[in-house]
Design an enzyme around this catalytic site. Structure first.
Site, PDB file in Angstrom:
ATOM      1  N   TYR A   1       0.804  -1.218   0.000  1.00  0.00           N
ATOM      2  CA  TYR A   1       0.000   0.000   0.000  1.00  0.00           C
ATOM      3  C   TYR A   1       0.847   1.282   0.000  1.00  0.00           C
ATOM      4  O   TYR A   1       0.614   2.201  -0.785  1.00  0.00           O
ATOM      5  CB  TYR A   1      -0.953   0.016   1.207  1.00  0.00           C
TER       6      TYR A   1
ATOM      7  N   ASN B   1      -1.114  13.208  -4.213  1.00  0.00           N
ATOM      8  CA  ASN B   1      -1.009  11.755  -4.022  1.00  0.00           C
ATOM      9  C   ASN B   1      -2.172  11.030  -4.665  1.00  0.00           C
ATOM     10  O   ASN B   1      -3.296  11.499  -4.630  1.00  0.00           O
ATOM     11  CB  ASN B   1      -1.023  11.410  -2.530  1.00  0.00           C
ATOM     12  N   LEU B   2      -1.864   9.833  -5.166  1.00  0.00           N
ATOM     13  CA  LEU B   2      -2.909   9.000  -5.748  1.00  0.00           C
ATOM     14  C   LEU B   2      -4.101   8.875  -4.806  1.00  0.00           C
ATOM     15  O   LEU B   2      -5.252   8.913  -5.217  1.00  0.00           O
ATOM     16  CB  LEU B   2      -2.323   7.615  -6.037  1.00  0.00           C
ATOM     17  N   LYS B   3      -3.802   8.721  -3.526  1.00  0.00           N
ATOM     18  CA  LYS B   3      -4.856   8.527  -2.528  1.00  0.00           C
ATOM     19  C   LYS B   3      -5.891   9.651  -2.560  1.00  0.00           C
ATOM     20  O   LYS B   3      -7.078   9.410  -2.409  1.00  0.00           O
ATOM     21  CB  LYS B   3      -4.206   8.441  -1.149  1.00  0.00           C
ATOM     22  N   GLY B   4      -5.428  10.882  -2.784  1.00  0.00           N
ATOM     23  CA  GLY B   4      -6.358  11.996  -2.925  1.00  0.00           C
ATOM     24  C   GLY B   4      -7.060  12.362  -1.642  1.00  0.00           C
ATOM     25  O   GLY B   4      -6.571  12.147  -0.546  1.00  0.00           O
TER      26      GLY B   4
END
Lengths: 520, 244
Positions: free
Chosen positions: A266, B124-127
């Site tokens: 992750y 970030n990809l997570k956003g």
């Protein structure tokens, strides 16, 4: 649960064999490197605590000082405990303070007797930390024996996240009274990228609460009270992820957390943390979790929030198999593997529910003895709360039909607001309705032989095997670099935290790893 | 027709539904209190259809009722965003079509600010808030320099990466550090690069006033609650001169 998918055991064996083959080079890498956070975790177990006036923990100051003098490759245990002997300081936190002030010079002793004396002293102190972890585990076992586990499966998992530990506590207690079996305290945004663990009780966070040892202790104590009141042991979850994963794992072990989010990839994919840093930190943190009796939750659900949940279904299976391999290698047992997956298929897609069932059942049958963490829809929750509530009901139904172990309760207000009191109540009512009305439906539910669900499960497994084959051919690090998982490309020589990685010298010594691997 | 009222099942019936929680235990008085609230909100008659106790001292209500208010659609005032909000797919397609290469974005927290929360939420990809960060967009090439980046380093990296846009996040506002840092940053870019070669300068942070862009020498300011999609849409708007 008897087999419902008629999976070919040879294909399943092949999948596991390939996962082991793909994972082994990464394990070798992890065994030959250390990181600043692994070393800090060693010092935390040895008893270093507290922080300087700027809030930088003494473990960070001490590791930085050792590193400046002799590098990281020998491990910090020997230089630190050699310095304790040579300076005559016997409080390790005091030594850290002196080192931070530049008053201690570290070196690796050349004389055999000094070396073994330093190792002996280090081992004695870190074994003290591990003893605390063991005590906490026994304490948990006793409490579960006395108070009992939840009556039903899946366990009901609810999130609190106010940013203020003193607000989180009453919310968590209320959630437990309302039916939650597991409470997760979401971390503050950005904590995963901090290269230190904040200290003390914290009252401000961004969309979550900082993971600190004191916050862990406060919340666990509060839930112990509530557990006694309710007559069932309420579990506490936090996140062993990001740059400080090994330290957080050690703190979780010492404060009796019960579950930790702990995915092998992750941080690499979603936080752009260096792959080698992550795999080294992963292995150590999982060894600690194994010792502490903590159930890990892996993060495969996240892949489906970025990639398409149908097209990428097999990447979830591949990641679960890799997570299983890494977990077993680190000493975790099947009952500790909350392998993740999620209900994220576009509900507009024809047969979306049957596809979800097929995927969930595949995970169940591939990992029959793992609890499995079943994650609710997020990507296709739109703000239409009525439709969202229906979707959550179907998610709950799949959870009941496929014997999931841990069910994260979906909120109809996902993507709208952080859950209101009433949202949580409606969500729990939804779960209760499904589990009460259809909790044992899995006894009757058998997919038609050769039918849609079986076929879909077989084809996902086949795709997973072929992807694993490709990963074996090119190496897992290359597969990650090329964007195989969650579509993010993460090369091994990039990403955050790389400068905190060091290759072991021949005389590398880490008393904690040795103890966890049963060699000391 | 510009005058409308809510529609239940008959034109002009004015029916609406409402749900809420009151911090009192469920009893007759609580139900009366719920109806009182609905009345004060303009629902008359208000029909309490559901009341349910939740935990200690809270009750959840669902109320249906008629409102007498009229809505004049001609008098609705809307603050229009000066650029359209695009989906990720539209952002990628527009960049591909107009720019024919990936759009380069460099982001950083400058000065002593170590709070990467903002820049990470956007990049970030997570956003954040269910939206993926700019890294998710296949046609955006993102370099996130992280925290405590010096202005010269930022300018150098922007030049190296041929940045089309530079995103700077500032959370710490002690002694107006966010304003001073932003001015220093925009001045450095003006000094280092001629107009036309200069990347689009964007700053963001919870305490910025969105109207101060000109004064601070930047092209755009984003304030609290900004999501990655808004930033991506703005980049497309400003850099490809496209409205779709």
């Amino acid at each position: 649960m008897a087999s419902k998918l008629d999976l070919d055991p040879r294909v399943v064996r092949t999948a596991r064999r390939l996962a082991a083959k793909a994972g082994q080079p990464v394990v070798d890498l992890a065994r030959s490197h250390t990181t600043v956070s692994v070393e800090r975790a060693v010092l935390r177990l040895a008893g270093v605590h507290g922080a300087d006036s700027d809030g930088i923990p003494w473990v960070n100051r001490l590791v930085d000082a050792v590193r400046a003098d002799v590098g990281l490759g020998h491990g910090v245990a020997v230089p630190v405990f050699h310095a304790m002997r040579s300076t005559g300081v016997d409080d390790i936190t005091v030594l850290a303070q002196k080192a931070a002030a530049g008053a201690v010079r570290f070196d690796v002793p050349t004389s055999k007797s000094e070396l073994s004396a330093a190792r002996r002293a280090a081992r004695a102190r870190t074994n003290g930390g591990l003893k605390i972890v063991d005590q906490r585990r026994r304490e948990r076992d006793r409490l579960i024996k006395r108070l009992g586990d939840p009556k039903q499966r899946p366990w009901i998992y609810l999130i609190v996240a106010t940013g203020d530990i003193y607000e989180d506590i009453p919310q968590a207690q209320a959630a437990a009274r309302a039916g939650a079996d597991v409470i997760a305290v979401i971390r503050s945004t950005g904590q995963s990228l901090l290269d230190y663990v904040p200290e003390g009780a914290t009252r401000e966070g961004f969309a979550g609460t900082y993971a600190t040892q004191e916050n862990f202790r406060l919340m666990r104590a509060a839930l112990d009270e509530t557990s006694k009141e309710l007559g069932r042991y309420v579990r506490l979850t936090n996140y062993a992820s990001g740059l400080c994963m090994p330290e957080i794992a050690a703190l979780a072990g010492m404060e009796r957390l019960d579950m930790m989010l702990n995915d092998s990839m992750y941080g690499i994919l979603f936080r752009d943390i260096n792959p080698i840093r992550t795999f080294v930190d992963q292995r150590f943190s999982r060894q600690v979790h194994a010792r502490a009796g903590i159930i890990i939750n892996t993060g495969e659900d996240n892949y489906l929030t970025t990639a398409d949940a149908v097209e990428a279904a097999h990447t979830v299976t591949v990641s679960q198999l890799l997570n299983e391999f890494f977990a077993h290698e680190a000493g975790l047992e099947d009952w500790q593997l909350g392998l993740g997956h999620a209900f994220e298929i576009n509900p507009e897609l024809p047969e979306s529910f049957r596809l979800e069932l097929a995927h969930a059942l595949l995970a169940r049958e591939l990992f029959p003895d793992a609890p499995l963490k079943w994650m609710p829809p997020t990507k296709h929750m739109t703000g239409d709360v009525f439709r969202g509530n229906l979707l959550d009901g179907f998610f709950n139904l799949v959870g009941a039909l496929t014997g999931q172990g841990i069910l994260l309760v979906g909120m109809m207000t996902e993507a709208v607001v952080t859950p209101w009191l009433s949202d949580r109540d409606i969500a729990l009512q939804n779960v209760r309705y499904v589990l009460t009305g259809a909790g044992k439906l899995h006894e009757d539910f058998v997919p038609a032989p050769g039918g849609f669900i079986q076929q879909r499960a077989h084809s996902v497994l086949d795709e997973a095997v072929s992807l694993l084959g490709k990963i074996v051919d090119q190496s897992l690090l290359d597969a990650i670099a090329e964007g195989t998982f969650g579509i993010m490309k993460r090369p091994a020589d990039r990403g955050k935290g790389l400068d905190g990685v060091a290759r072991h010298e021949d005389d590398y010594y880490n008393p904690v790893t040795l103890a966890l691997e049963g060699e000391a | 027709m510009t005058i409308v009222r809510p529609y239940g099942d008959t034109t002009g019936d004015g029916m609406v539904q409402l749900s809420f929680t009151l911090p009192i235990p469920h009893d007759k008085r609580a139900e009366g209190a719920a109806i009182q609230l609905a009345n004060k909100m303009g629902m008359d008659p208000a029909l309490l259809v559901h009341a349910k106790p939740m935990g200690d001292g809270f009750t959840f209500f669902v109320v249906y009722g008629k409102v007498s208010h009229l809505v004049d659609t001609d008098k609705v005032q809307v603050v229009e965003r000066d650029y359209p909000l695009l989906s990720a797919k539209e952002v990628n397609a527009t960049i591909k079509r107009r720019l024919r290469r990936r759009l380069n974005v460099v982001g950083a927290c400058i000065g002593t600010d170590a709070h990467t929360v903002g820049i990470d939420a956007i990049l970030n990809l997570k956003g954040i808030a269910g939206e993926k960060g700019l890294e998710y967009y296949s046609e955006l090439s993102v370099t996130n320099m992280g925290a405590q980046v010096s202005v010269p380093d930022l300018v150098e990296t922007a030049r190296e990466r041929k940045a089309d846009a530079v995103l700077v996040s500032q959370v710490v506002t002690q002694r107006d550090a966010h304003l001073q840092n932003t001015r220093a940053m925009s001045a450095a870019f003006r000094e280092a690069l001629p107009t036309g070669k200069r990347p689009l300068l964007i700053v963001g942070g919870p305490r910025f006033d969105e109207l101060m862009a000109g004064e601070l020498g930047v092209d755009r300011i984003f304030s609290r609650g900004t999501t990655p999609r808004e930033v991506a849409s703005y980049l497309v708007h400003a850099l490809t001169g496209s409205s779709s």
